[in-house]
Design a protein around this motif. Structure first.
Motif, PDB file in Angstrom:
ATOM      1  N   LEU A 163       0.840  -1.191   0.000  1.00 50.37           N
ATOM      2  CA  LEU A 163       0.000   0.000   0.000  1.00 50.37           C
ATOM      3  C   LEU A 163       0.877   1.244   0.000  1.00 50.37           C
ATOM      4  O   LEU A 163       1.804   1.365   0.808  1.00 50.37           O
ATOM      5  CB  LEU A 163      -0.904   0.030   1.236  1.00 50.37           C
ATOM      6  N   ASP A 164       0.563   2.169  -0.884  1.00 51.13           N
ATOM      7  CA  ASP A 164       1.306   3.426  -0.941  1.00 51.13           C
ATOM      8  C   ASP A 164       0.852   4.379   0.153  1.00 51.13           C
ATOM      9  O   ASP A 164       1.610   5.221   0.618  1.00 51.13           O
ATOM     10  CB  ASP A 164       1.124   4.063  -2.320  1.00 51.13           C
ATOM     11  N   THR A 165      -0.409   4.253   0.569  1.00 49.11           N
ATOM     12  CA  THR A 165      -0.973   5.127   1.592  1.00 49.11           C
ATOM     13  C   THR A 165      -2.040   4.371   2.375  1.00 49.11           C
ATOM     14  O   THR A 165      -2.684   3.464   1.840  1.00 49.11           O
ATOM     15  CB  THR A 165      -1.600   6.381   0.959  1.00 49.11           C
ATOM     16  N   LEU A 166      -2.221   4.744   3.639  1.00 48.04           N
ATOM     17  CA  LEU A 166      -3.302   4.165   4.454  1.00 48.04           C
ATOM     18  C   LEU A 166      -4.544   5.056   4.460  1.00 48.04           C
ATOM     19  O   LEU A 166      -5.498   4.774   5.166  1.00 48.04           O
ATOM     20  CB  LEU A 166      -2.821   3.948   5.896  1.00 48.04           C
ATOM     21  N   THR A 167      -4.520   6.117   3.676  1.00 48.04           N
ATOM     22  CA  THR A 167      -5.630   7.076   3.675  1.00 48.04           C
ATOM     23  C   THR A 167      -6.962   6.404   3.356  1.00 48.04           C
ATOM     24  O   THR A 167      -7.981   6.658   4.017  1.00 48.04           O
ATOM     25  CB  THR A 167      -5.354   8.203   2.658  1.00 48.04           C
ATOM     26  N   PHE A 168      -6.977   5.527   2.359  1.00 51.18           N
ATOM     27  CA  PHE A 168      -8.236   4.917   1.948  1.00 51.18           C
ATOM     28  C   PHE A 168      -8.699   3.858   2.946  1.00 51.18           C
ATOM     29  O   PHE A 168      -9.893   3.718   3.191  1.00 51.18           O
ATOM     30  CB  PHE A 168      -8.111   4.336   0.536  1.00 51.18           C
ATOM     31  N   LEU A 169      -7.761   3.111   3.520  1.00 50.78           N
ATOM     32  CA  LEU A 169      -8.152   2.158   4.559  1.00 50.78           C
ATOM     33  C   LEU A 169      -8.746   2.894   5.749  1.00 50.78           C
ATOM     34  O   LEU A 169      -9.734   2.450   6.341  1.00 50.78           O
ATOM     35  CB  LEU A 169      -6.939   1.336   5.017  1.00 50.78           C
ATOM     36  N   HIS A 170      -8.167   4.023   6.105  1.00 48.93           N
ATOM     37  CA  HIS A 170      -8.693   4.811   7.214  1.00 48.93           C
ATOM     38  C   HIS A 170     -10.068   5.377   6.880  1.00 48.93           C
ATOM     39  O   HIS A 170     -10.995   5.299   7.692  1.00 48.93           O
ATOM     40  CB  HIS A 170      -7.739   5.962   7.552  1.00 48.93           C
ATOM     41  N   ALA A 171     -10.217   5.916   5.676  1.00 55.55           N
ATOM     42  CA  ALA A 171     -11.503   6.493   5.268  1.00 55.55           C
ATOM     43  C   ALA A 171     -12.600   5.435   5.265  1.00 55.55           C
ATOM     44  O   ALA A 171     -13.765   5.729   5.543  1.00 55.55           O
ATOM     45  CB  ALA A 171     -11.381   7.137   3.890  1.00 55.55           C
ATOM     46  N   GLY A 172     -12.227   4.183   4.965  1.00 53.80           N
ATOM     47  CA  GLY A 172     -13.205   3.098   4.963  1.00 53.80           C
ATOM     48  C   GLY A 172     -13.385   2.442   6.313  1.00 53.80           C
ATOM     49  O   GLY A 172     -14.080   1.430   6.434  1.00 53.80           O
ATOM     50  N   GLY A 173     -12.748   2.996   7.354  1.00 51.69           N
ATOM     51  CA  GLY A 173     -12.911   2.479   8.698  1.00 51.69           C
ATOM     52  C   GLY A 173     -12.081   1.252   9.010  1.00 51.69           C
ATOM     53  O   GLY A 173     -12.350   0.536   9.971  1.00 51.69           O
ATOM     54  N   ARG A 174     -11.033   0.995   8.220  1.00 52.69           N
ATOM     55  CA  ARG A 174     -10.242  -0.225   8.401  1.00 52.69           C
ATOM     56  C   ARG A 174      -8.911  -0.004   9.100  1.00 52.69           C
ATOM     57  O   ARG A 174      -8.149  -0.942   9.276  1.00 52.69           O
ATOM     58  CB  ARG A 174     -10.038  -0.916   7.039  1.00 52.69           C
ATOM     59  N   CYS A 175      -8.595   1.228   9.468  1.00 51.48           N
ATOM     60  CA  CYS A 175      -7.454   1.467  10.346  1.00 51.48           C
ATOM     61  C   CYS A 175      -7.672   2.809  11.027  1.00 51.48           C
ATOM     62  O   CYS A 175      -8.433   3.654  10.547  1.00 51.48           O
ATOM     63  CB  CYS A 175      -6.130   1.425   9.592  1.00 51.48           C
ATOM     64  N   SER A 176      -7.003   3.014  12.149  1.00 49.38           N
ATOM     65  CA  SER A 176      -7.214   4.228  12.928  1.00 49.38           C
ATOM     66  C   SER A 176      -6.573   5.438  12.264  1.00 49.38           C
ATOM     67  O   SER A 176      -5.648   5.308  11.461  1.00 49.38           O
ATOM     68  CB  SER A 176      -6.633   4.064  14.331  1.00 49.38           C
ATOM     69  N   SER A 177      -7.047   6.617  12.647  1.00 47.96           N
ATOM     70  CA  SER A 177      -6.477   7.848  12.104  1.00 47.96           C
ATOM     71  C   SER A 177      -5.033   8.015  12.562  1.00 47.96           C
ATOM     72  O   SER A 177      -4.197   8.532  11.821  1.00 47.96           O
ATOM     73  CB  SER A 177      -7.309   9.060  12.539  1.00 47.96           C
ATOM     74  N   VAL A 178      -4.733   7.563  13.784  1.00 46.60           N
ATOM     75  CA  VAL A 178      -3.361   7.660  14.290  1.00 46.60           C
ATOM     76  C   VAL A 178      -2.427   6.782  13.459  1.00 46.60           C
ATOM     77  O   VAL A 178      -1.338   7.212  13.061  1.00 46.60           O
ATOM     78  CB  VAL A 178      -3.305   7.238  15.772  1.00 46.60           C
ATOM     79  N   ALA A 179      -2.868   5.547  13.169  1.00 40.24           N
ATOM     80  CA  ALA A 179      -2.040   4.638  12.369  1.00 40.24           C
ATOM     81  C   ALA A 179      -1.828   5.192  10.971  1.00 40.24           C
ATOM     82  O   ALA A 179      -0.713   5.143  10.428  1.00 40.24           O
ATOM     83  CB  ALA A 179      -2.688   3.261  12.300  1.00 40.24           C
ATOM     84  N   ALA A 180      -2.898   5.714  10.381  1.00 39.54           N
ATOM     85  CA  ALA A 180      -2.797   6.251   9.023  1.00 39.54           C
ATOM     86  C   ALA A 180      -1.870   7.456   8.982  1.00 39.54           C
ATOM     87  O   ALA A 180      -1.005   7.570   8.104  1.00 39.54           O
ATOM     88  CB  ALA A 180      -4.180   6.630   8.505  1.00 39.54           C
TER      89      ALA A 180
END
Length: 287
Positions: A163-180
């Motif tokens: 993954l190049d970014t966690l932004t989309f996983l975070h936006a979809g509720g699949r990781c925390s904002s802190v982790a992203a």
């Protein structure tokens, strides 16, 4: 295009991520999953594109929801073939990721003559099994025999992505904002690995640095972790990425192993909407 098998129909969820050339080579019939975006129900890969999904997020911070194929839809999909005397092999997105497999099993039980395969994977990890099924159909194997082989082969299929970014996983509720935020600030690019026993996903190694360097290291690590890779075929699957990165990964693969066929495919909307742009993985089988 050569004549389709007179006895067996090969079918798969659209999430298997084969391109047009492979779909035609093996006569694969897709059933698209649902993409629900801004109140509209779209068919994955038919009336909505990756670019439209990503642009919607950039413009309005809206991501789609995805929905499985329901029982009635599967029955409508399979029934004409069953009535015409075909056996149907259908390969599903992993059962731990979607209810599509369970719905398909219910439809198959009602109709008969439908052999349902839980791929225990996603994207072209599922596509590996679809390709295997196509080859076995060409060899004249029976539907029962093909289904048995495919169910045993899931443990030989290996799927992972950078993954190049966690932004989309975070936006979809699949990781925390802190982790992203932490991953993006530190330029961490996690490797997502699929458990081929049940299709669940986990975070593997976290790479740090520019995407070009990370992708080469990822390729070397994945190939080194599996010394018994089948050299006949490997997928490079991405969610929309610059051609230079695809070329880089191709060259990295060639430097490590002599693959007979390196096939590049683009992930469907269902997969890509969760991982975001610039995601890339290599997917292969072991012997």
């Amino acid at each position: 295009m050569e004549k389709e098998s007179a006895k067996i129909i090969l079918s798969a969820d659209s999430t298997c991520d084969l391109d047009t050339e492979l779909k035609e080579r093996y006569h694969v019939h897709y059933f698209p999953l649902h993409i629900i975006l801004d109140g509209h129900d779209y068919k994955d890969g038919i009336d909505i594109t990756l670019e439209e999904i990503f642009q919607k997020y950039y413009d309005e911070k809206i991501l789609p929801k995805t929905a499985a194929v329901n029982v009635a839809e599967y029955i409508d999909h399979f029934e004409p073939w069953v009535r015409a005397g075909y056996e149907v092999i259908h390969i599903n997105l992993g059962s731990s990721l979607s209810s599509a497999y369970q719905n398909c099993c219910i439809a198959a039980e009602e109709l008969g003559h439908v052999h349902v395969i839980d791929s225990c994977s996603l994207s072209s990890g599922t596509g590996l099994l679809v390709r295997d099924a196509g080859e076995m159909i060409r060899q004249g194997m029976s539907a029962d025999a093909i289904a048995d082989v495919l169910r045993q082969r899931t443990e030989k299929c290996h799927a992972s992505f950078i993954l190049d970014t966690l932004t989309f996983l975070h936006a979809g509720g699949r990781c925390s904002s802190v982790a992203a935020l932490g991953a993006n600030v530190l330029k961490l690019k996690p490797c997502i690995e699929v458990n081929n026993a049940d299709g669940s996903m986990k975070v593997g190694k976290k790479y740090r640095g520019s995407l070009d360097k990370v992708l080469v290291k990822y390729v070397k690590d994945q190939l080194a972790a599996h010394p018994d890779i089948d050299p006949s075929f490997i997928f490079i699957t991405h969610s929309g990425i610059a051609a230079e990165y695809i070329h880089l990964v191709k060259e990295a693969l060639k430097a490590e192993k002599d693959f007979a066929e390196i096939h590049v495919t683009t992930a469907c909307c269902t997969i890509s909407s969760h991982c975001g742009p610039n995601t890339l993985g290599i997917l292969f089988e072991t012997k």
